[in-house]
Design a protein around this motif. Structure first.
Motif, short mmCIF file in Angstrom:
data_model
loop_
_atom_site.label_atom_id
_atom_site.label_comp_id
_atom_site.label_asym_id
_atom_site.label_seq_id
_atom_site.Cartn_x
_atom_site.Cartn_y
_atom_site.Cartn_z
N ASP A 226 0.84 -1.19 0.00
CA ASP A 226 0.00 0.00 0.00
C ASP A 226 0.88 1.25 0.00
N VAL A 227 0.41 2.28 -0.68
CA VAL A 227 1.21 3.50 -0.79
C VAL A 227 1.54 4.07 0.58
N ALA A 228 0.63 3.97 1.55
CA ALA A 228 0.93 4.48 2.89
C ALA A 228 2.04 3.68 3.54
N ALA A 229 2.08 2.37 3.27
CA ALA A 229 3.14 1.53 3.85
C ALA A 229 4.50 1.83 3.24
N SER A 230 4.52 2.52 2.09
CA SER A 230 5.80 2.88 1.49
C SER A 230 6.41 4.13 2.11
N LEU A 231 5.64 4.87 2.90
CA LEU A 231 6.12 6.15 3.44
C LEU A 231 7.29 6.01 4.41
N PRO A 232 7.28 5.03 5.35
CA PRO A 232 8.39 4.97 6.31
C PRO A 232 9.76 4.86 5.66
N ALA A 233 9.90 3.95 4.68
CA ALA A 233 11.21 3.80 4.03
C ALA A 233 11.56 5.03 3.20
N ARG A 234 10.58 5.67 2.62
CA ARG A 234 10.85 6.89 1.85
C ARG A 234 11.52 7.96 2.73
N LEU A 235 11.12 8.02 4.00
CA LEU A 235 11.67 9.05 4.88
C LEU A 235 13.12 8.80 5.25
N LEU A 236 13.63 7.61 5.02
CA LEU A 236 15.06 7.37 5.25
C LEU A 236 15.90 7.76 4.03
N GLY A 237 15.24 8.06 2.91
CA GLY A 237 15.96 8.52 1.74
C GLY A 237 16.81 7.43 1.12
N ARG A 238 17.87 7.85 0.46
CA ARG A 238 18.74 6.91 -0.26
C ARG A 238 20.03 6.67 0.52
N PRO A 395 5.05 11.30 -1.80
CA PRO A 395 4.20 11.37 -2.99
C PRO A 395 3.16 12.47 -2.83
N ALA A 396 2.59 12.90 -3.93
CA ALA A 396 1.54 13.92 -3.90
C ALA A 396 0.35 13.43 -3.07
N GLY A 397 -0.21 14.35 -2.29
CA GLY A 397 -1.37 14.01 -1.48
C GLY A 397 -1.04 13.76 -0.03
N PHE A 398 0.24 13.68 0.31
CA PHE A 398 0.66 13.45 1.69
C PHE A 398 1.40 14.68 2.21
N ALA A 399 1.15 15.03 3.46
CA ALA A 399 1.81 16.18 4.07
C ALA A 399 1.95 15.95 5.56
N ALA A 400 2.99 16.52 6.14
CA ALA A 400 3.23 16.37 7.58
C ALA A 400 2.21 17.17 8.38
N GLN A 401 1.92 16.69 9.59
CA GLN A 401 1.10 17.42 10.55
C GLN A 401 1.96 18.52 11.20
N ASP A 402 1.33 19.33 12.03
CA ASP A 402 2.05 20.42 12.68
C ASP A 402 3.22 19.91 13.53
N GLY A 403 3.10 18.71 14.08
CA GLY A 403 4.18 18.16 14.89
C GLY A 403 5.31 17.55 14.09
N ARG A 407 0.39 11.43 9.47
CA ARG A 407 -0.77 10.68 9.94
C ARG A 407 -1.73 10.52 8.76
N THR A 408 -1.86 9.29 8.25
CA THR A 408 -2.84 9.04 7.20
C THR A 408 -4.10 8.48 7.85
N LEU A 409 -5.24 8.99 7.40
CA LEU A 409 -6.53 8.65 8.00
C LEU A 409 -7.48 8.14 6.93
N PRO A 410 -8.58 7.52 7.33
CA PRO A 410 -9.63 7.27 6.36
C PRO A 410 -10.04 8.60 5.70
#
Length: 432
Positions: A226-238, A395-403, A407-410
């Motif tokens: 799932d695209v949301a499950a790909s986010l953690p590894a993306r944040l570690l970069g290359r 990816p487009a459509g995702f953004a960090a919260q104020d903290g 947090r991806t939600l329904p």
């Protein structure tokens, strides 16, 4: 009259052969019992529940019936209760049989006569007339299921308090049907099925068919994630650098890190799950060192540049694919998982070198396993700070919260088909 020369031996108590289609319904009943009475995960219960089914199609049908019944359970029960004078117990075989018959007719397109004929034998010795009467009364009366299912009341209230009414409504809409299939590509230029490009290395497919028959599967060009499950590894970069993927199986994040150039150690406590990780690495040809060990009793030989903790959790964020979590992940489970996550964070935080990065993630919609966990960790570890993602990290459509966390939600990516619920934060350890 003389006796026959070769009398046929008596076969007392021989059970009549099952009518066609009935074994799959019996397996569906076992699955619902395993989830609702014993609290087992649906996928874990599948091998035992379908042990009598030789055909893959029958096993798939049993799974489909049980999963759809779990998606629609409150609405199915409301129909059943509307047609009985005295409420059937939640674990009564008659109620389960009616759930199975009704969900087939009202959601899966099975003709009523076939749905009831394959279910009635399951209540032999029980209230067959009641089951037949309730089913007939409802179907003749034009019973229907709502387009948007009703969430279990305890789950709906918990999420309403945490995320608001809009998230609850989005969750109910999201569970109405199985979600699309997301693929992560090892190389954005590799052969892969056509689909919606959520990112250069991410494809989304609808009605994809058998995964193993899709273009690029045999070549190991991609894996399901799932695209949301790909986010953690993306944040570690290359990479390059030394990275640990903790609780690594089935390996999606390990493969992401390996494809990004990291020298990955994949830590997994379960030998069976580690076997799946080995299989995925072999198919994709991506390198990683797999270690089977308990993270609470293991440590790397030296500090690492990057650590990904995809922590064990209640898994309420993956309810679209696994509707059983709505009935298994009660408050005690959430509390137990949060306690384990705190232990893992406290221990593994020592494995990161000064200046290195730690990503903590859970596929959970519970604050106790996300926001609250982060606040506790930062209070205990002043040597760590949140490192918010930049625009190019996501990816487009995702953004960090104020903290500074994700947090991806329904409702996240609703126009594109939604995504799983996740909490993800990137932390940096202070330099010495």
């Amino acid at each position: 009259m003389p006796a026959p020369a070769n009398p046929r031996p008596a076969t007392p108590n021989r059970r009549p052969a099952d009518p066609p289609g009935m074994p799959a319904r019996r397996a569906a009943m076992r699955l619902l019992d395993a989830v609702l009475r014993r609290g087992d995960p649906l996928e874990a219960a599948l091998p035992a529940a379908t042990r009598d089914l030789a055909e893959a199609n029958d096993r798939g049908l049993a799974h489909a019936i049980a999963a759809e019944a779990l998606r629609r359970l409150p609405d199915l029960d409301a129909l059943i209760d509307s047609a009985t004078r005295q409420r059937l117990p939640d674990d009564a075989k008659a109620r389960t049989a009616l759930r199975i018959a009704l969900v087939q007719t009202l959601a899966l397109g099975t003709p009523p006569h076939a749905a009831i004929a394959t279910v009635l034998p399951l209540v032999d010795g029980g209230p067959r007339k009641l089951v037949h009467g309730v089913f007939g009364s409802l179907t003749r009366g034009g019973a229907t299921l709502p387009d948007v299912p009703t969430l279990p009341p305890t789950v709906a209230e918990r999420w309403r308090m945490a995320w608001g009414e809009a998230a609850v409504a989005a969750a109910a809409a999201a569970i109405a049907a199985p979600p699309p299939l997301d693929l992560t590509l090892a190389d954005s230029d590799a052969l892969a099925p056509d689909g919606l490009a959520l990112a250069p290395d991410q494809r989304r497919l609808v009605d994809a068919g058998p995964v193993t028959q899709l273009p690029g599967y045999a070549e190991g060009n991609w894996w399901v994630q799932d695209v949301a499950a790909s986010l953690p590894a993306r944040l570690l970069g290359r990479g390059p650098g030394e990275a640990i993927d903790l609780c690594a199986a089935p390996g999606g994040k390990t493969m992401q890190l390996a494809a990004a150039g990291w020298n990955v150690t994949a830590l997994e406590v379960s030998p069976a799950r580690a076997a799946r990780l080995h299989e995925n690495l072999a198919r994709t040809g991506l390198p990683a060192k797999v270690v089977i060990a308990d993270a609470l009793h293991w440590a790397p030989p030296a500090p690492v540049d990057a650590l990904l903790i995809d922590a064990p959790c209640s898994a309420t964020g993956i309810f679209r694919r696994h509707p059983d979590v709505l009935y298994r992940a009660h408050a005690a489970i959430v509390a137990d998982m949060a306690a384990l996550q705190a232990q893992l964070l406290a221990r593994a935080a020592e494995w990161v070198r000064p200046g290195g990065r730690l990503v903590y993630a859970t596929c959970s919609l519970e604050r106790a396993e996300g926001e609250d966990q982060l606040a506790r960790f930062l209070a205990d570890r002043p040597d760590y700070r949140v490192d918010p993602p930049t625009a190019g990290d996501l990816p487009a459509g995702f953004a960090a919260q104020d903290g500074g966390y994700l947090r991806t939600l329904p409702g996240t990516l609703a126009a594109q088909g939604g995504c799983d619920g996740f909490f993800v934060v990137r932390l940096v350890r202070a330099s010495a």
